[in-house]
Design a protein around this motif. Structure first.
Motif, short mmCIF file in Angstrom:
data_model
loop_
_atom_site.label_atom_id
_atom_site.label_comp_id
_atom_site.label_asym_id
_atom_site.label_seq_id
_atom_site.Cartn_x
_atom_site.Cartn_y
_atom_site.Cartn_z
N ILE A 1 49.13 22.08 59.75
CA ILE A 1 49.28 22.68 61.13
C ILE A 1 49.72 21.35 62.19
O ILE A 1 50.37 21.60 62.90
N SER A 2 48.95 20.41 61.93
CA SER A 2 49.06 19.23 62.89
C SER A 2 48.99 17.95 62.06
O SER A 2 48.38 17.72 61.00
N ALA A 3 49.57 16.68 62.64
CA ALA A 3 49.33 15.46 62.09
C ALA A 3 47.91 14.94 62.17
O ALA A 3 46.93 15.08 63.01
N GLY A 4 47.42 14.19 61.14
CA GLY A 4 46.12 13.90 61.01
C GLY A 4 45.90 12.27 61.17
O GLY A 4 46.84 11.43 60.48
N LEU A 5 45.05 12.07 61.92
CA LEU A 5 44.49 10.47 62.05
C LEU A 5 43.19 10.29 62.11
O LEU A 5 42.44 11.22 62.39
N GLY A 6 42.39 9.02 61.88
CA GLY A 6 41.03 8.65 62.03
C GLY A 6 40.30 9.54 61.06
O GLY A 6 40.82 9.59 60.02
N ARG A 7 39.19 9.98 61.30
CA ARG A 7 38.26 10.64 60.08
C ARG A 7 38.61 11.99 60.13
O ARG A 7 38.83 12.82 61.01
N LEU A 8 39.06 12.52 58.90
CA LEU A 8 39.45 13.80 58.51
C LEU A 8 38.33 14.42 57.70
O LEU A 8 37.83 13.84 56.90
N THR A 9 37.92 15.74 58.21
CA THR A 9 36.90 16.24 57.43
C THR A 9 37.09 17.63 56.94
O THR A 9 38.01 18.58 57.83
N ALA A 10 37.08 17.92 55.70
CA ALA A 10 37.20 19.15 55.03
C ALA A 10 36.05 20.03 54.90
O ALA A 10 35.02 19.46 54.43
N GLU A 11 36.27 21.25 55.11
CA GLU A 11 35.30 22.14 54.46
C GLU A 11 35.73 23.32 53.83
O GLU A 11 36.99 23.80 53.88
N GLY A 12 35.25 23.38 52.46
CA GLY A 12 35.59 24.48 51.56
C GLY A 12 34.60 25.50 51.51
O GLY A 12 33.52 25.40 51.76
N ARG A 13 35.07 26.89 51.46
CA ARG A 13 34.12 28.19 51.39
C ARG A 13 34.76 29.01 50.42
O ARG A 13 35.82 29.38 50.00
N VAL A 14 33.82 29.68 49.49
CA VAL A 14 34.12 30.53 48.42
C VAL A 14 34.33 31.87 49.26
O VAL A 14 33.40 32.24 49.98
N LEU A 15 35.31 32.58 48.79
CA LEU A 15 35.46 33.82 49.19
C LEU A 15 34.93 34.85 48.31
O LEU A 15 34.45 35.84 48.51
N ARG A 16 35.26 34.56 46.99
CA ARG A 16 34.76 35.43 45.75
C ARG A 16 34.59 34.53 44.61
O ARG A 16 35.50 33.83 44.20
N SER A 17 33.53 34.73 44.01
CA SER A 17 33.24 34.09 42.77
C SER A 17 33.10 34.85 41.58
O SER A 17 32.09 35.56 41.51
N GLY A 18 33.93 34.85 40.85
CA GLY A 18 34.06 35.78 39.49
C GLY A 18 33.49 34.86 38.26
O GLY A 18 33.26 33.77 38.38
N ARG A 19 33.63 35.53 37.10
CA ARG A 19 33.14 34.87 35.71
C ARG A 19 34.17 33.98 35.22
O ARG A 19 33.73 33.20 34.71
N SER A 20 35.40 34.19 35.66
CA SER A 20 36.39 33.49 35.21
C SER A 20 37.35 32.72 36.29
O SER A 20 37.82 31.59 36.11
N ILE A 21 37.20 33.13 37.41
CA ILE A 21 38.25 32.68 38.38
C ILE A 21 37.19 32.72 39.67
O ILE A 21 36.48 33.78 40.07
N VAL A 22 37.34 31.37 40.73
CA VAL A 22 36.66 31.43 42.04
C VAL A 22 37.74 31.16 42.89
O VAL A 22 38.48 30.49 42.84
N PHE A 23 37.79 32.14 43.99
CA PHE A 23 38.60 32.04 45.04
C PHE A 23 37.96 31.48 46.36
O PHE A 23 36.96 31.74 46.88
N CYS A 24 38.92 30.39 46.93
CA CYS A 24 38.14 29.64 48.11
C CYS A 24 39.30 29.47 49.23
O CYS A 24 40.56 29.73 48.98
N GLU A 25 38.71 29.23 50.56
CA GLU A 25 39.69 28.79 51.46
C GLU A 25 39.03 27.63 52.01
O GLU A 25 37.60 27.11 51.79
N GLY A 26 39.73 26.92 52.87
CA GLY A 26 39.18 25.60 53.52
C GLY A 26 40.01 25.05 54.62
O GLY A 26 41.22 25.43 54.78
N ASP A 27 39.63 24.35 55.47
CA ASP A 27 40.21 23.58 56.64
C ASP A 27 40.14 22.21 56.61
O ASP A 27 38.83 21.48 55.92
N VAL A 28 41.08 21.30 57.10
CA VAL A 28 40.90 19.99 57.34
C VAL A 28 40.89 19.82 58.90
O VAL A 28 42.00 20.62 59.51
N ARG A 29 39.78 19.36 59.56
CA ARG A 29 40.10 18.85 60.85
C ARG A 29 39.92 17.50 61.33
O ARG A 29 39.22 16.74 60.50
#
Length: 143
Positions: free
Chosen positions: A81-109
């Motif tokens: 989305i935009s250029a990153g400098l300095g300290r970058l922080t990522a957050e990951g979140r589970v959308l759905r956790s199945g027995r064989s596949i886990v779906f996630c989303e996340g952002d870096v700010r």
């Protein structure tokens, strides 16, 4: 416990990535963008941002699973989305956790809270004791 969330991942040590708060289905991590992590425009290299998202989403996925299991990335889609400098922080979140596949989303700010990148990923559940993917009932044998 040492390493990245207790895991020995030499590449993350090279990047000096730092794990952050962890709760079930959610993980955070950060990296200080130093000169050797720049692209030719003097911003965070896209591969660094992508790695930060990959490992943070993967850790969020692991946090939703029983002990003795882990994950490997199956698919990771990132929008820068935009250029990153300095300290970058990522957050990951589970959308759905199945027995064989886990779906996630996340952002870096960045430090100002500006969105640098957004990702969607899917992660294959692995049985770490066996060292092979854990197949869900009815999936059959591995080829």
């Amino acid at each position: 416990m040492s390493g990245f969330y207790g895991l020995d991942i030499p590449f993350l040590a090279l990047l000096q990535a730092q794990d952050g708060p962890l709760e079930k289905g959610r993980a955070t991590a950060s990296i200080e963008v130093r000169e050797e992590l720049h692209n030719s425009w003097r911003y965070a290299h896209g591969g660094v941002v992508m790695t930060l998202l990959d490992v943070t989403l993967g850790q969020a996925a692991r946090s939703s699973l029983p002990p003795g299991t882990g994950v490997v990335t199956v698919d990771l889609s990132i929008s820068f989305i935009s250029a990153g400098l300095g300290r970058l922080t990522a957050e990951g979140r589970v959308l759905r956790s199945g027995r064989s596949i886990v779906f996630c989303e996340g952002d870096v700010r960045d430090e100002a809270g500006e969105l640098v990148a957004r990702a969607m990923g899917s992660f294959k559940v692995m049985d770490k004791r066996a060292g092979t993917p854990r197949l869900a009932a009815g999936q059959g044998k591995r080829a």
